[in-house]
Motif scaffolding. Sequence first.
Motif, PDB file in Angstrom:
ATOM      1  N   ALA A   1      58.261   1.997  75.287  1.00  8.53           N
ATOM      2  CA  ALA A   1      59.439   2.457  74.332  1.00  8.53           C
ATOM      3  C   ALA A   1      59.028   2.574  72.964  1.00  8.53           C
ATOM      4  CB  ALA A   1      60.552   1.296  74.333  1.00  8.53           C
ATOM      5  N   ILE A   2      58.276   1.762  72.422  1.00  9.43           N
ATOM      6  CA  ILE A   2      57.825   1.914  71.069  1.00  9.43           C
ATOM      7  C   ILE A   2      57.018   3.285  70.784  1.00  9.43           C
ATOM      8  CG2 ILE A   2      56.197   0.999  69.293  1.00  9.43           C
ATOM      9  CD1 ILE A   2      57.085  -1.689  70.234  1.00  9.43           C
ATOM     10  N   LYS A   3      56.075   3.651  71.805  1.00  6.77           N
ATOM     11  CA  LYS A   3      55.196   4.778  71.575  1.00  6.77           C
ATOM     12  C   LYS A   3      55.979   5.896  71.891  1.00  6.77           C
ATOM     13  CE  LYS A   3      51.398   4.391  74.192  1.00  6.77           C
ATOM     14  NZ  LYS A   3      50.662   3.860  75.334  1.00  6.77           N
ATOM     15  N   SER A   4      57.014   5.925  73.011  1.00 13.15           N
ATOM     16  CA  SER A   4      57.755   7.193  73.172  1.00 13.15           C
ATOM     17  C   SER A   4      58.798   7.317  72.097  1.00 13.15           C
ATOM     18  CB  SER A   4      58.538   7.050  74.646  1.00 13.15           C
ATOM     19  OG  SER A   4      59.501   5.856  74.431  1.00 13.15           O
ATOM     20  N   GLY A   5      59.355   6.348  71.510  1.00 14.29           N
ATOM     21  CA  GLY A   5      60.416   6.608  70.135  1.00 14.29           C
ATOM     22  C   GLY A   5      59.258   6.940  69.026  1.00 14.29           C
ATOM     23  N   PHE A   6      58.294   6.384  69.040  1.00 10.02           N
ATOM     24  CA  PHE A   6      57.374   7.074  67.629  1.00 10.02           C
ATOM     25  C   PHE A   6      56.776   8.412  67.782  1.00 10.02           C
ATOM     26  CE2 PHE A   6      53.788   7.734  65.284  1.00 10.02           C
ATOM     27  CZ  PHE A   6      53.624   6.891  64.211  1.00 10.02           C
ATOM     28  N   GLY A   7      56.410   8.840  68.783  1.00 12.09           N
ATOM     29  CA  GLY A   7      56.104  10.316  68.988  1.00 12.09           C
ATOM     30  C   GLY A   7      57.232  11.329  69.133  1.00 12.09           C
ATOM     31  N   GLY A   8      58.349  10.699  69.934  1.00 12.45           N
ATOM     32  CA  GLY A   8      59.462  11.728  69.914  1.00 12.45           C
ATOM     33  C   GLY A   8      60.064  12.142  68.470  1.00 12.45           C
ATOM     34  N   VAL A   9      60.465  10.936  67.838  1.00 11.87           N
ATOM     35  CA  VAL A   9      60.830  11.371  66.492  1.00 11.87           C
ATOM     36  C   VAL A   9      59.842  12.300  65.719  1.00 11.87           C
ATOM     37  CG1 VAL A   9      61.414  10.656  64.126  1.00 11.87           C
ATOM     38  CG2 VAL A   9      62.200   9.511  66.307  1.00 11.87           C
ATOM     39  N   LEU A  10      58.581  12.030  65.571  1.00  8.81           N
ATOM     40  CA  LEU A  10      57.691  12.800  64.699  1.00  8.81           C
ATOM     41  C   LEU A  10      57.391  14.261  65.163  1.00  8.81           C
ATOM     42  CD1 LEU A  10      54.926  10.438  63.505  1.00  8.81           C
ATOM     43  CD2 LEU A  10      56.772  11.100  62.268  1.00  8.81           C
ATOM     44  N   GLY A  11      57.511  14.241  66.745  1.00  7.39           N
ATOM     45  CA  GLY A  11      57.450  15.606  67.320  1.00  7.39           C
ATOM     46  C   GLY A  11      58.521  16.557  66.860  1.00  7.39           C
ATOM     47  N   GLY A  12      59.664  16.103  66.435  1.00  6.92           N
ATOM     48  CA  GLY A  12      60.740  16.936  66.072  1.00  6.92           C
ATOM     49  C   GLY A  12      60.790  17.299  64.580  1.00  6.92           C
ATOM     50  N   ILE A  13      60.304  16.268  63.738  1.00  9.86           N
ATOM     51  CA  ILE A  13      60.494  16.475  62.364  1.00  9.86           C
ATOM     52  C   ILE A  13      59.269  16.393  61.607  1.00  9.86           C
ATOM     53  CG2 ILE A  13      62.809  15.535  62.554  1.00  9.86           C
ATOM     54  CD1 ILE A  13      61.772  12.997  61.145  1.00  9.86           C
ATOM     55  N   GLY A  14      58.102  15.856  61.911  1.00 10.56           N
ATOM     56  CA  GLY A  14      56.983  15.998  61.148  1.00 10.56           C
ATOM     57  C   GLY A  14      56.407  17.283  60.621  1.00 10.56           C
ATOM     58  N   LEU A  15      56.624  18.404  61.272  1.00  8.76           N
ATOM     59  CA  LEU A  15      56.007  19.628  60.584  1.00  8.76           C
ATOM     60  C   LEU A  15      57.028  20.105  59.533  1.00  8.76           C
ATOM     61  CD1 LEU A  15      54.821  21.997  63.605  1.00  8.76           C
ATOM     62  CD2 LEU A  15      53.579  21.147  61.693  1.00  8.76           C
ATOM     63  N   ILE A  16      58.284  19.553  59.563  1.00  6.89           N
ATOM     64  CA  ILE A  16      59.702  20.125  58.539  1.00  6.89           C
ATOM     65  C   ILE A  16      59.130  19.392  57.339  1.00  6.89           C
ATOM     66  CG2 ILE A  16      61.543  20.022  57.880  1.00  6.89           C
ATOM     67  CD1 ILE A  16      62.587  20.307  60.934  1.00  6.89           C
ATOM     68  N   ILE A  17      58.756  18.040  57.700  1.00  7.65           N
ATOM     69  CA  ILE A  17      58.410  17.209  56.462  1.00  7.65           C
ATOM     70  C   ILE A  17      57.079  17.671  55.729  1.00  7.65           C
ATOM     71  CG2 ILE A  17      57.561  14.896  55.722  1.00  7.65           C
ATOM     72  CD1 ILE A  17      59.414  13.740  57.843  1.00  7.65           C
ATOM     73  N   ALA A  18      56.068  17.953  56.374  1.00  2.86           N
ATOM     74  CA  ALA A  18      54.899  18.484  55.901  1.00  2.86           C
ATOM     75  C   ALA A  18      55.101  19.893  55.055  1.00  2.86           C
ATOM     76  CB  ALA A  18      53.697  18.800  56.984  1.00  2.86           C
ATOM     77  N   PHE A  19      55.749  20.667  55.408  1.00  5.31           N
ATOM     78  CA  PHE A  19      56.088  22.129  55.041  1.00  5.31           C
ATOM     79  C   PHE A  19      57.015  21.870  53.911  1.00  5.31           C
ATOM     80  CE2 PHE A  19      56.030  24.725  59.270  1.00  5.31           C
ATOM     81  CZ  PHE A  19      54.357  24.644  59.153  1.00  5.31           C
ATOM     82  N   GLY A  20      57.807  20.785  53.708  1.00  8.46           N
ATOM     83  CA  GLY A  20      58.835  20.678  52.662  1.00  8.46           C
ATOM     84  C   GLY A  20      57.845  20.270  51.502  1.00  8.46           C
ATOM     85  N   VAL A  21      56.883  19.264  51.823  1.00 12.00           N
ATOM     86  CA  VAL A  21      56.006  18.834  50.897  1.00 12.00           C
ATOM     87  C   VAL A  21      54.903  19.834  50.195  1.00 12.00           C
ATOM     88  CG1 VAL A  21      54.151  17.192  50.351  1.00 12.00           C
ATOM     89  CG2 VAL A  21      56.150  16.372  51.660  1.00 12.00           C
ATOM     90  N   ILE A  22      54.523  20.710  50.906  1.00 12.50           N
ATOM     91  CA  ILE A  22      53.672  21.851  50.460  1.00 12.50           C
ATOM     92  C   ILE A  22      54.522  22.723  49.521  1.00 12.50           C
ATOM     93  CG2 ILE A  22      52.525  23.863  51.340  1.00 12.50           C
ATOM     94  CD1 ILE A  22      51.669  22.399  53.703  1.00 12.50           C
ATOM     95  N   MET A  23      55.899  23.016  50.117  1.00 11.42           N
ATOM     96  CA  MET A  23      56.583  23.878  49.043  1.00 11.42           C
ATOM     97  C   MET A  23      56.966  23.282  47.919  1.00 11.42           C
ATOM     98  SD  MET A  23      60.525  25.457  49.730  1.00 11.42           S
ATOM     99  CE  MET A  23      60.542  25.788  51.603  1.00 11.42           C
TER     100      MET A  23
END
Length: 485
Positions: A51-73
């Motif tokens: 559950a810990i592994k799936s929860g960790f990856g599930g959230v980052l899979g959806g929002i990780g790129l958005i956070i990274a793109f926002g920081v670059i901007m």
Amino acid sequence: MDGALIGIIVGIIAMMLMIVKTRIPVALAMIIASIIMGLFAGMVPSDLIGAIKSGFGGVLGGIGLIIAFGVIMGACFERSGAAVRMAKTFVKLCGKGREDLALGFTGVLVAIPVFCDSAYIILHSLVRAISRDTGKSAVGLGVTLALGLLITHALVPPTPGPVAVAGILGVNLGEYMMWGLLVSVPMMLLSMIYIRRVGNEYYRVPNGDLWITNAAEWANLEKVQATDESTLPSNFLSFGPILIPIALILIDTLFGEGSSFFHLTIQLIGNPVVAVGLGVLMALYGLTRNIERKDMVGSMDDALSTTGLILIVTGCGGAMGAVLKSSGAGPQVAEAIASSGIPPLLVPLAIASMLRLIQGSATASMMVAATMTLPLVDTLGLDPVFVALACAVGPVGFSHLNDSYFHIINRTLGITELADQLRIWSVSSTVAWAIGASIIMILNLIFGQGGTWIDPVVPIAILGMIMAWIKIKYPASPSQLAMAQ
């Protein structure tokens, strides 16, 4: 008491003690707390780790790129002068005498891609220039800017905090962005009633390294020549990287349903990852074209290096949420809350506010609050959007000595006495918190699910008590009232 409930209580206490009293970082404390909760609930160790592994990856899979793109901007905005261009444009639009309003709107918009502390440092020189040019107190101008920045830093994606909250609670990012903007503007405007009062009392106009404390001295100052604006990017290039992605996401949210070529195109370009990515490309090739490639790449690398902790904490929030959901503790906690008579929407607000008060980090506070509230959403029939907004508003208030932003604001405004620092910034942020909480409770009552008439009573009552205390303890003098007019 059921083992799952005991586990939640023990896990929360252990997590808070680790964060406040030990050198254990927030992310590891959250994982340890998740393990405690799962074991008390009777989860099999293999299922718990899964559950810990799936929860960790599930959230980052959806929002990780958005956070990274926002920081670059955000890095592009910092280096190019786009934030200064937006501020100057708002000053012209709002007109003479409304410079604080212009800075407030600047803060609301600039903090969408840029971290609030970085944006404040960038724009503080403009606060000083406006104060010296107009004779308005830098305290009122600076606090209005700082609060506008903090509000959208907490409420509006793609800033990491609200993106993480949306990901944990499964909220549509476009819908969340729309509501976040709708709440942010009145929070800033209504907070200005108190900020203008404070600015009038603490009259400070910069004069080199010194401060002028009365209007008569300012009148004798030599006026400083205005900064050359030809070096700043255009309004289109400054506003476009923010407004175009917002527009695309909102268009997809409102009109993206369907299977035609038109609808599929909207679904593609309106996807938050693609929309924010387009904004990044516009910022890279529009705002930074006159900056050396090597320098710009270095700035983006530095900015991305700061997101590592945010991404890890976000993933740990998803892991804790998965454990809470798998353990079956959600229905039991929901039943306890329902039987207590506490308005359910106050739970995420209270958790986020308490964490902010104790450990200082706004982003961590809202993510933990979203994680703890996730199991209650379906059981209590709450609207995830307003739960997310409650998690985000909680950390706006109660900024004090354990918050780096508190020190940045007071240091740049030359405020050295602790009592003055608390009144100028801590009370201002808490007033905004109470206003935001009241707005969200009212909106949830009208548009949300599971809202009752009693929901808005508590934050409105708190706001009333704060304003009454301010009026009694710090009555305005006739001269202050004349200056306010």
